[in-house]
Design an enzyme around this catalytic site. Structure first.
Site, PDB file in Angstrom:
ATOM      1  N   ALA A  79      -7.519  12.581 -10.796  1.00 45.72           N
ATOM      2  CA  ALA A  79      -6.505  12.053 -11.715  1.00 45.72           C
ATOM      3  C   ALA A  79      -5.246  11.646 -10.964  1.00 45.72           C
ATOM      4  O   ALA A  79      -4.137  11.808 -11.451  1.00 45.72           O
ATOM      5  CB  ALA A  79      -6.190  13.089 -12.793  1.00 45.72           C
ATOM      6  N   GLY A  80      -5.431  11.068  -9.771  1.00 47.86           N
ATOM      7  CA  GLY A  80      -4.294  10.545  -9.014  1.00 47.86           C
ATOM      8  C   GLY A  80      -4.089   9.066  -9.342  1.00 47.86           C
ATOM      9  O   GLY A  80      -4.577   8.573 -10.360  1.00 47.86           O
ATOM     10  N   LYS A 107       3.310   1.457  -3.795  1.00 53.02           N
ATOM     11  CA  LYS A 107       2.696   0.709  -4.910  1.00 53.02           C
ATOM     12  C   LYS A 107       3.441   0.881  -6.238  1.00 53.02           C
ATOM     13  O   LYS A 107       3.362   0.015  -7.107  1.00 53.02           O
ATOM     14  CB  LYS A 107       1.233   1.142  -5.107  1.00 53.02           C
ATOM     15  CG  LYS A 107       0.301   0.663  -4.033  1.00 53.02           C
ATOM     16  CD  LYS A 107      -1.137   1.017  -4.405  1.00 53.02           C
ATOM     17  CE  LYS A 107      -2.078   0.794  -3.256  1.00 53.02           C
ATOM     18  NZ  LYS A 107      -3.488   0.988  -3.648  1.00 53.02           N
ATOM     19  N   GLU A 113      -3.695  18.908 -16.435  1.00 50.74           N
ATOM     20  CA  GLU A 113      -2.570  18.168 -17.044  1.00 50.74           C
ATOM     21  C   GLU A 113      -2.563  16.714 -16.563  1.00 50.74           C
ATOM     22  O   GLU A 113      -2.201  15.818 -17.310  1.00 50.74           O
ATOM     23  CB  GLU A 113      -1.222  18.810 -16.666  1.00 50.74           C
ATOM     24  CG  GLU A 113      -0.980  20.189 -17.240  1.00 50.74           C
ATOM     25  CD  GLU A 113      -1.738  21.293 -16.493  1.00 50.74           C
ATOM     26  OE1 GLU A 113      -2.231  21.054 -15.361  1.00 50.74           O
ATOM     27  OE2 GLU A 113      -1.859  22.398 -17.061  1.00 50.74           O
ATOM     28  N   THR A 172       0.839  -1.204   0.000  1.00 48.24           N
ATOM     29  CA  THR A 172       0.000   0.000   0.000  1.00 48.24           C
ATOM     30  C   THR A 172       0.871   1.249   0.000  1.00 48.24           C
ATOM     31  O   THR A 172       2.088   1.181  -0.196  1.00 48.24           O
ATOM     32  CB  THR A 172      -1.013  -0.045   1.173  1.00 48.24           C
ATOM     33  OG1 THR A 172      -1.932   1.040   1.005  1.00 48.24           O
ATOM     34  CG2 THR A 172      -0.340   0.082   2.534  1.00 48.24           C
ATOM     35  N   TYR A 228     -14.447   5.275   1.764  1.00 49.97           N
ATOM     36  CA  TYR A 228     -15.357   4.462   2.586  1.00 49.97           C
ATOM     37  C   TYR A 228     -15.513   5.012   3.998  1.00 49.97           C
ATOM     38  O   TYR A 228     -16.287   4.480   4.790  1.00 49.97           O
ATOM     39  CB  TYR A 228     -14.930   2.987   2.604  1.00 49.97           C
ATOM     40  CG  TYR A 228     -13.611   2.721   3.265  1.00 49.97           C
ATOM     41  CD1 TYR A 228     -12.452   2.652   2.521  1.00 49.97           C
ATOM     42  CD2 TYR A 228     -13.528   2.558   4.648  1.00 49.97           C
ATOM     43  CE1 TYR A 228     -11.230   2.428   3.121  1.00 49.97           C
ATOM     44  CE2 TYR A 228     -12.320   2.328   5.259  1.00 49.97           C
ATOM     45  CZ  TYR A 228     -11.167   2.266   4.494  1.00 49.97           C
ATOM     46  OH  TYR A 228      -9.960   2.055   5.095  1.00 49.97           O
ATOM     47  N   GLY A 258     -16.655   3.094  -1.148  1.00 52.84           N
ATOM     48  CA  GLY A 258     -15.476   2.330  -1.537  1.00 52.84           C
ATOM     49  C   GLY A 258     -15.178   1.099  -0.690  1.00 52.84           C
ATOM     50  O   GLY A 258     -14.169   0.428  -0.926  1.00 52.84           O
ATOM     51  N   SER A 317      -5.352   6.417  -7.867  1.00 49.68           N
ATOM     52  CA  SER A 317      -6.598   5.643  -7.877  1.00 49.68           C
ATOM     53  C   SER A 317      -7.353   5.853  -9.188  1.00 49.68           C
ATOM     54  O   SER A 317      -7.917   4.915  -9.746  1.00 49.68           O
ATOM     55  CB  SER A 317      -7.517   6.065  -6.737  1.00 49.68           C
ATOM     56  OG  SER A 317      -6.806   6.160  -5.547  1.00 49.68           O
TER      57      SER A 317
HETATM   58  P1  ATR Z   1      -4.765   8.724  -4.856  1.00 48.50           P
HETATM   59  O1  ATR Z   1      -3.507   7.943  -5.000  1.00 48.50           O
HETATM   60  O2  ATR Z   1      -5.658   8.243  -3.736  1.00 48.50           O
HETATM   61  O3  ATR Z   1      -5.523   8.848  -6.142  1.00 48.50           O
HETATM   62  P2  ATR Z   1      -3.564  11.297  -5.176  1.00 48.50           P
HETATM   63  O4  ATR Z   1      -2.682  10.694  -6.213  1.00 48.50           O
HETATM   64  O5  ATR Z   1      -2.957  12.175  -4.146  1.00 48.50           O
HETATM   65  O6  ATR Z   1      -4.337  10.176  -4.371  1.00 48.50           O
HETATM   66  O7  ATR Z   1      -4.745  12.095  -5.945  1.00 48.50           O
HETATM   67  C1  ATR Z   1      -5.661  12.881  -5.249  1.00 48.50           C
HETATM   68  C2  ATR Z   1      -6.725  13.422  -6.224  1.00 48.50           C
HETATM   69  O8  ATR Z   1      -7.635  14.229  -5.464  1.00 48.50           O
HETATM   70  C3  ATR Z   1      -6.171  14.318  -7.319  1.00 48.50           C
HETATM   71  O9  ATR Z   1      -6.961  14.158  -8.474  1.00 48.50           O
HETATM   72  C4  ATR Z   1      -6.366  15.726  -6.722  1.00 48.50           C
HETATM   73  O10 ATR Z   1      -6.483  16.764  -7.669  1.00 48.50           O
HETATM   74  P3  ATR Z   1      -5.150  17.500  -8.237  1.00 48.50           P
HETATM   75  O11 ATR Z   1      -4.554  16.543  -9.227  1.00 48.50           O
HETATM   76  O12 ATR Z   1      -5.661  18.741  -8.860  1.00 48.50           O
HETATM   77  O13 ATR Z   1      -4.253  17.726  -7.036  1.00 48.50           O
HETATM   78  C5  ATR Z   1      -7.707  15.533  -6.060  1.00 48.50           C
HETATM   79  N1  ATR Z   1      -7.945  16.554  -5.033  1.00 48.50           N
HETATM   80  C6  ATR Z   1      -7.388  16.627  -3.799  1.00 48.50           C
HETATM   81  N2  ATR Z   1      -7.863  17.705  -3.138  1.00 48.50           N
HETATM   82  C7  ATR Z   1      -8.755  18.323  -3.974  1.00 48.50           C
HETATM   83  C8  ATR Z   1      -9.593  19.471  -3.869  1.00 48.50           C
HETATM   84  N3  ATR Z   1      -9.629  20.206  -2.754  1.00 48.50           N
HETATM   85  N4  ATR Z   1     -10.375  19.801  -4.934  1.00 48.50           N
HETATM   86  C9  ATR Z   1     -10.369  19.054  -6.058  1.00 48.50           C
HETATM   87  N5  ATR Z   1      -9.598  17.952  -6.225  1.00 48.50           N
HETATM   88  C10 ATR Z   1      -8.805  17.580  -5.196  1.00 48.50           C
END
Ligand code: ATR
Length: 306
Positions: A131-132, A70, A158, A66, A242, A263, A134
């Site tokens: 777009a992270g 990963k 982006e 985790t 979740y 989730g 997950s």
């Molecule tokens: P994970 O691995 O769980 O996907 P992550 O890679 O940190 O976590 O991705 C977090 C996601 O939540 C991203 O899409 C992030 O948007 P940005 O790419 O613009 O950072 C989104 N996110 C986090 N806080 C946010 C907020 N306050 N408003 C909109 N999107 C948010």
């Protein structure tokens, strides 16, 4: 009870204190009468390679991986399942013919969770919010489930474009021109395709931020959010959070008559898929139902109405 024949599994992560995985795997052992034990392993920074090497050194049967490992873990494996490679992350390690093989059961778990909830993705329009890491697994899951289209929307455009590119590369390699993949800003979601399936993959709305939803970004600050119009075009919402049991995104969906799931099912089924890879044992439907109910009672104090 642990004895000399017990198969040992575990989770590599940092931190691992709050993991539900040991509880879930113990439910699976109980259902299948399997002699296994599942342990959280805290891996300090810089020690991942040694932790992975311990699999063979200690004859461990399998490991999950985790946050934050990963992606990095892939450098220490002998072979990576092609889908996991496309997702760019492994959460499951299996030993096969003395080789360490990496899989990604997050996407499989989400797919099984959608099936379990009766949410069909084949031929559907899917929208992925976020777009992270997950989101990349979710977008690939939609692709492998034969979605008609996938739209990735994110605050940082982006990053949405990058995931769009990964899925398009997979499409090109597979000579598949059926699934249309696009990206955009969150604000671009006012006009959804009819009956879209919405996947919420951001951390927005996670405990303790109960009153937050990324859907706020769809509407300009000066505007009154028109959720009725938005949800008219939504067939189902899957929020990968979740905790809480019901996020604001889910609550808004339900208030507008749209099915919404959280989730926990994804987490449960990713464990089931890892268990299946490691042991070759497939659980029956009623065993799955019983185990999932016990997990829901453990986490929420009650089972989910379906
Ligand atoms: P994970 O691995 O769980 O996907 P992550 O890679 O940190 O976590 O991705 C977090 C996601 O939540 C991203 O899409 C992030 O948007 P940005 O790419 O613009 O950072 C989104 N996110 C986090 N806080 C946010 C907020 N306050 N408003 C909109 N999107 C948010």
């Amino acid at each position: 009870m642990i004895n000399g024949k017990t198969s040992v599994f575990g989770l590599l992560g940092n931190p691992v204190e709050h993991t539900l995985s040991p509880f879930i795997h113990n439910l699976l052992y109980e259902e299948t009468q399997y002699n296994g034990t599942y342990n959280p392993f805290f891996v300090p920074t810089g020690q991942l390679e040694y932790a992975v090497k311990a699999i063979k050194g200690l004859s461990l049967k399998g490991l999950n991986v985790t946050v934050p490992y990963k992606i990095d873990v892939m450098s220490y494996l002998d072979y990576i399942d092609p889908v996991a490679k496309r997702i760019g992350a492994c959460n499951t390690i299996n030993v096969e013919a003395d080789e360490l093989v990496g899989y990604n059961t997050d996407w499989l778990g989400l797919k099984k969770s959608c099936d379990y909830e009766g949410i069909q993705l084949d031929g559907q329009h899917c929208v992925v919010i976020g777009a992270g890491g997950s989101a990349r697994a979710v977008a690939m899951m939609c692709y492998y489930s034969n979605a008609a289209s996938i739209r990735i929307v994110n605050r940082t455009i982006e990053k949405a474009e990058q995931i769009c590119r990964y899925v398009n590369e997979a499409k090109a390699e597979d000579c598949n021109d059926r699934c249309e993949v696009t990206f955009g800003a969150l604000e671009s979601q006012k006009h959804l395709e009819t009956q879209s399936i919405l996947f919420q993959t951001t951390s927005v709305g996670m405990h303790p931020h109960y009153d937050a939803t990324p859907l706020d970004h769809v509407f300009a600050e000066s505007e009154r959010p028109d959720y009725a119009s938005l949800f008219k075009q939504v067939a189902a919402v899957i929020d990968i959070i979740y905790n809480p049991k019901e996020t604001l995104t889910m609550r808004l969906a339900k208030e507008h008559g749209v099915k919404a799931v959280n989730g926990l099912g994804m987490l449960f089924f990713q464990a089931v898929c890892a268990f299946e890879i490691w042991t070759g044992i497939l659980l029956e439907q009623e065993q799955l139902e019983r185990a999932l109910k016990k997990l829901e009672i453990h986490v929420y104090g009650q089972e989910t109405d379906r």
